[in-house]
Design a protein around this motif. Structure first.
Motif, mmCIF file in Angstrom:
data_model
loop_
_atom_site.group_PDB
_atom_site.id
_atom_site.type_symbol
_atom_site.label_atom_id
_atom_site.label_comp_id
_atom_site.label_asym_id
_atom_site.label_seq_id
_atom_site.Cartn_x
_atom_site.Cartn_y
_atom_site.Cartn_z
ATOM 1 N N ALA A 1 90.131 -23.292 32.594
ATOM 2 C CA ALA A 1 90.976 -23.316 33.913
ATOM 3 C C ALA A 1 92.172 -22.557 33.997
ATOM 4 O O ALA A 1 92.809 -22.304 32.796
ATOM 5 N N ALA A 2 92.689 -21.960 34.809
ATOM 6 C CA ALA A 2 93.849 -21.147 34.827
ATOM 7 C C ALA A 2 94.516 -21.008 36.277
ATOM 8 O O ALA A 2 93.615 -21.147 37.487
ATOM 9 N N ILE A 3 95.787 -20.721 36.285
ATOM 10 C CA ILE A 3 96.490 -20.540 37.450
ATOM 11 C C ILE A 3 97.343 -19.345 37.362
ATOM 12 O O ILE A 3 97.862 -19.312 36.135
ATOM 13 N N GLY A 4 97.632 -18.554 38.163
ATOM 14 C CA GLY A 4 98.423 -17.366 38.077
ATOM 15 C C GLY A 4 99.208 -16.757 39.295
ATOM 16 O O GLY A 4 98.642 -17.208 40.406
ATOM 17 N N ALA A 5 100.240 -16.149 39.376
ATOM 18 C CA ALA A 5 100.944 -15.524 40.315
ATOM 19 C C ALA A 5 101.568 -14.327 40.082
ATOM 20 O O ALA A 5 101.872 -14.198 38.838
ATOM 21 N N ALA A 6 101.850 -13.767 41.130
ATOM 22 C CA ALA A 6 102.340 -12.330 40.768
ATOM 23 C C ALA A 6 103.291 -12.189 42.074
ATOM 24 O O ALA A 6 103.198 -12.497 43.344
ATOM 25 N N ASP A 7 104.617 -11.222 41.763
ATOM 26 C CA ASP A 7 105.218 -10.705 42.504
ATOM 27 C C ASP A 7 105.329 -9.223 42.523
ATOM 28 O O ASP A 7 106.170 -8.887 41.749
ATOM 29 N N ALA A 8 104.551 -8.303 43.184
ATOM 30 C CA ALA A 8 104.601 -6.790 43.022
ATOM 31 C C ALA A 8 105.048 -6.020 44.176
ATOM 32 O O ALA A 8 104.876 -6.570 45.202
ATOM 33 N N ASN A 9 106.039 -5.064 43.938
ATOM 34 C CA ASN A 9 106.829 -4.542 44.848
ATOM 35 C C ASN A 9 106.815 -2.897 44.624
ATOM 36 O O ASN A 9 106.406 -2.463 43.769
ATOM 37 N N PRO B 1 106.952 2.466 42.592
ATOM 38 C CA PRO B 1 106.731 1.061 42.252
ATOM 39 C C PRO B 1 108.255 0.679 42.077
ATOM 40 O O PRO B 1 109.100 1.259 41.632
ATOM 41 N N LYS B 2 108.436 -0.722 42.193
ATOM 42 C CA LYS B 2 109.763 -1.528 41.869
ATOM 43 C C LYS B 2 109.415 -2.544 41.113
ATOM 44 O O LYS B 2 108.440 -2.830 40.585
ATOM 45 N N SER B 3 110.386 -3.388 40.540
ATOM 46 C CA SER B 3 110.485 -4.219 39.967
ATOM 47 C C SER B 3 109.360 -5.437 40.377
ATOM 48 O O SER B 3 109.595 -5.807 41.376
ATOM 49 N N SER B 4 108.601 -5.813 39.350
ATOM 50 C CA SER B 4 107.477 -6.682 39.532
ATOM 51 C C SER B 4 107.394 -7.618 38.519
ATOM 52 O O SER B 4 108.081 -7.650 37.356
ATOM 53 N N ALA B 5 106.627 -8.880 38.840
ATOM 54 C CA ALA B 5 106.425 -9.949 37.853
ATOM 55 C C ALA B 5 105.190 -10.673 38.000
ATOM 56 O O ALA B 5 104.417 -10.588 39.071
ATOM 57 N N ILE B 6 104.645 -11.070 36.819
ATOM 58 C CA ILE B 6 103.171 -11.721 36.851
ATOM 59 C C ILE B 6 103.287 -12.688 35.882
ATOM 60 O O ILE B 6 103.584 -12.729 34.801
ATOM 61 N N ALA B 7 102.554 -13.970 35.844
ATOM 62 C CA ALA B 7 102.505 -15.078 34.963
ATOM 63 C C ALA B 7 101.091 -15.778 35.118
ATOM 64 O O ALA B 7 100.558 -15.795 36.233
ATOM 65 N N ARG C 1 97.521 -21.397 26.880
ATOM 66 C CA ARG C 1 98.136 -20.125 26.863
ATOM 67 C C ARG C 1 99.025 -19.755 27.866
ATOM 68 O O ARG C 1 98.446 -20.123 29.024
ATOM 69 N N ALA C 2 100.081 -19.106 27.804
ATOM 70 C CA ALA C 2 101.063 -19.202 28.888
ATOM 71 C C ALA C 2 101.445 -17.535 28.556
ATOM 72 O O ALA C 2 101.687 -17.004 27.496
ATOM 73 N N GLN C 3 101.420 -16.846 29.661
ATOM 74 C CA GLN C 3 101.910 -15.022 29.582
ATOM 75 C C GLN C 3 102.676 -14.961 30.959
ATOM 76 O O GLN C 3 102.331 -15.400 31.871
ATOM 77 N N ILE C 4 103.927 -14.255 30.714
ATOM 78 C CA ILE C 4 104.539 -13.814 31.656
ATOM 79 C C ILE C 4 104.962 -12.233 31.512
ATOM 80 O O ILE C 4 105.147 -12.140 30.446
ATOM 81 N N GLY C 5 104.804 -11.384 32.627
ATOM 82 C CA GLY C 5 105.277 -9.975 32.213
ATOM 83 C C GLY C 5 106.190 -9.426 33.139
ATOM 84 O O GLY C 5 106.144 -9.919 34.475
ATOM 85 N N LEU C 6 107.216 -8.723 32.997
ATOM 86 C CA LEU C 6 108.053 -8.310 33.892
ATOM 87 C C LEU C 6 108.118 -6.748 33.719
ATOM 88 O O LEU C 6 108.072 -6.187 32.458
ATOM 89 N N GLY C 7 108.327 -5.940 34.853
ATOM 90 C CA GLY C 7 108.312 -4.614 34.674
ATOM 91 C C GLY C 7 107.880 -4.003 36.104
ATOM 92 O O GLY C 7 108.258 -4.362 37.136
ATOM 93 N N GLN C 8 107.008 -2.872 36.025
ATOM 94 C CA GLN C 8 106.695 -2.198 37.227
ATOM 95 C C GLN C 8 105.096 -1.899 37.271
ATOM 96 O O GLN C 8 104.506 -1.689 36.344
ATOM 97 N N ALA C 9 104.845 -2.620 38.450
ATOM 98 C CA ALA C 9 103.552 -2.401 38.810
ATOM 99 C C ALA C 9 102.964 -0.764 39.312
ATOM 100 O O ALA C 9 104.095 -0.054 39.389
ATOM 101 N N GLN C 10 101.837 -0.665 39.138
ATOM 102 C CA GLN C 10 101.426 0.965 39.511
ATOM 103 C C GLN C 10 101.240 0.761 41.063
ATOM 104 O O GLN C 10 100.558 -0.304 41.612
ATOM 105 N N ALA C 11 101.531 1.986 41.775
ATOM 106 C CA ALA C 11 101.402 1.996 43.241
ATOM 107 C C ALA C 11 100.644 3.496 43.434
ATOM 108 O O ALA C 11 101.369 4.430 43.545
ATOM 109 N N GLY C 12 99.409 3.260 43.357
ATOM 110 C CA GLY C 12 98.495 4.643 43.165
ATOM 111 C C GLY C 12 98.206 5.050 44.808
ATOM 112 O O GLY C 12 98.522 4.614 45.626
#
Length: 405
Positions: A234-242, A215-221, A186-197
């Motif tokens: 088994a899984a591997i994930g990465a994110a770039d939240a801003n 929040p600014k543009s962010s990505a996760i996969a 399974r592969a999943q990738i998301g683009l959008g805005q993370a929450q900054a509470g």
């Protein structure tokens, strides 16, 4: 969250409160009967008692008889207006210490899922709206007690004191699942805005600085493989939240926050037991402030090893070691303490956990667990505003009643 055309929301992923919303105000007489047949509605409730000998966790847990300020209530629903389209949403009310303001109901997730391909070999689709991040093994269902192996998830990976940042985001998500003879990928990738509470502002010590954290543009996969019916996962994930801090202080420029984690996950499931481990490498910081006292760049790491044993059909016990290091270049926190920023032990946490769960019936779960913790690296700041008043070594007992309907 990946769904198929034959998907049926399990009891922990739907709720009564959103039925009218998802139907758009339509009456049963006006709605298509075949669409109404796909309506799924459920909910859940959990209440915990937290007792600590030192420090506070989710309320005044170290005084009197402990704290009852850990409550989770969720209601969610789904409906399928077309065989290729699923609409789903959940409202969540969660109180976790503090002043209780976070108990206000919020949209936990709300999305439209369109599957362009769905057959025995492959599923490919897109989700629009607010969705839970595919972060580690437990993030997408972390608020439902029936899906957790313990009352508290490993805090080194699944932070509760900054949970909004890694919980969900608004945007678009693409997912693909390929099924093979012995497993599935399974592969999943998301683009959008993370929450900054507010919890993130407190952790960054920006809560006393006039301004807003947006929040600014962010990505996760995430890439996840399941072998032999889930015996090995088994899984591997990465994110770039801003996020961007827009300063309201004269003379202080705006600044930017970034969070870039990598998460490796592995699980082995036997008939009566499971062994789970996850490792996270986390780079985060603030930059672009004209006052260098605000800027920082730090890389931390987290990992845990967890063994769960099932017995007597409805019982399960757990043992876990969980480790958090806030700064790999200052593992003991000595340099942090020497700078006058706070106690050295606030930069790490080593948690030894024993847990027990009893599923009384499919709708009722009772759980208890004990934690012995060295360090305060994941202690909630809102419950412990003065780090100097905390203690390095502390113990915690939790008891929880969970219901679902």
């Amino acid at each position: 969250m990946i769904v198929s055309k034959s998907f049926q929301w399990s009891e922990h992923r739907a709720g009564l409160a959103l039925a009218a919303l998802l139907l758009g105000g339509a009456t049963p007489a006006a709605a298509d009967s075949s669409m109404l047949d796909t309506l799924q509605m459920h909910g859940f409730l959990s209440q915990a008692l937290v007792i600590t000998d030192r420090n506070d966790f989710f309320g005044p847990s170290s005084s009197d008889g402990g704290s009852l300020k850990y409550t989770e209530i969720g209601a969610n629903a789904s409906i399928r207006p077309h065989q290729d389209v699923l609409i789903a949403a959940q409202v969540l009310s969660r109180r976790a210490g503090g002043d209780g303001s976070d108990a206000n109901p919020v949209l936990d997730y709300g999305l439209v899922d369109y599957q362009m391909v769905s057959n025995q070999q492959r599923t490919f689709g897109v989700q629009l709206g607010r969705s839970k991040y595919p972060f580690g093994f437990y993030n997408q269902t972390r608020d439902v007690a029936f899906t957790r192996p313990s009352i508290l998830l490993p805090q080194s990976i699944y932070f509760d004191r900054t949970r909004t940042l890694g919980l969900s985001g608004d945007g678009i998500s693409l997912y693909l699942e390929e099924r093979f003879g012995q497993g599935s990928l399974r592969a999943q990738i998301g683009l959008g805005q993370a929450q900054a509470g507010d919890d993130l502002r407190r952790t960054l010590r920006l809560d006393t600085v006039p301004g807003s954290l947006d929040p600014k543009s962010s990505a996760i996969a995430q890439l996840r493989y399941e072998h032999d019916g889930g015996r090995i996962v088994a899984a591997i994930g990465a994110a770039d939240a801003n996020a961007r801090f827009n300063s309201s202080v004269p003379g202080l420029s705006d600044g930017d926050f970034y969070f870039k984690p990598w998460v490796l996950s592995f699980q082995y499931n036997a008939e009566q037991w499971s062994l789970t481990s996850e490792y996270a490498w986390r780079n985060s910081g603030l930059e672009n402030f004209n006052n260098p006292a605000f800027n920082f760049d730090v890389t931390g790491e987290s990992w845990y090893l967890q063994y769960t044993r099932r017995f007597h059909e409805n019982w399960q016990w757990l043992i876990r070691y969980d480790s958090l290091i806030s700064n790999r270049d200052d593992r003991s926190g000595s340099a942090y303490a020497a700078s006058g920023a706070g106690p050295a032990y606030s930069q790490f946490a080593k948690d030894y956990t024993l847990g027990l769960q009893w599923t009384v019936n499919p709708r009722v779960l009772l759980a208890a667990e004990y934690h012995h913790v060295d360090g305060t690296g994941w202690l909630p700041i809102q419950d412990n505003p003065d780090p100097a008043e905390t203690r390095r070594r502390w113990n915690m007992l939790l008891f929880q009643l969970s219901l679902r309907f």
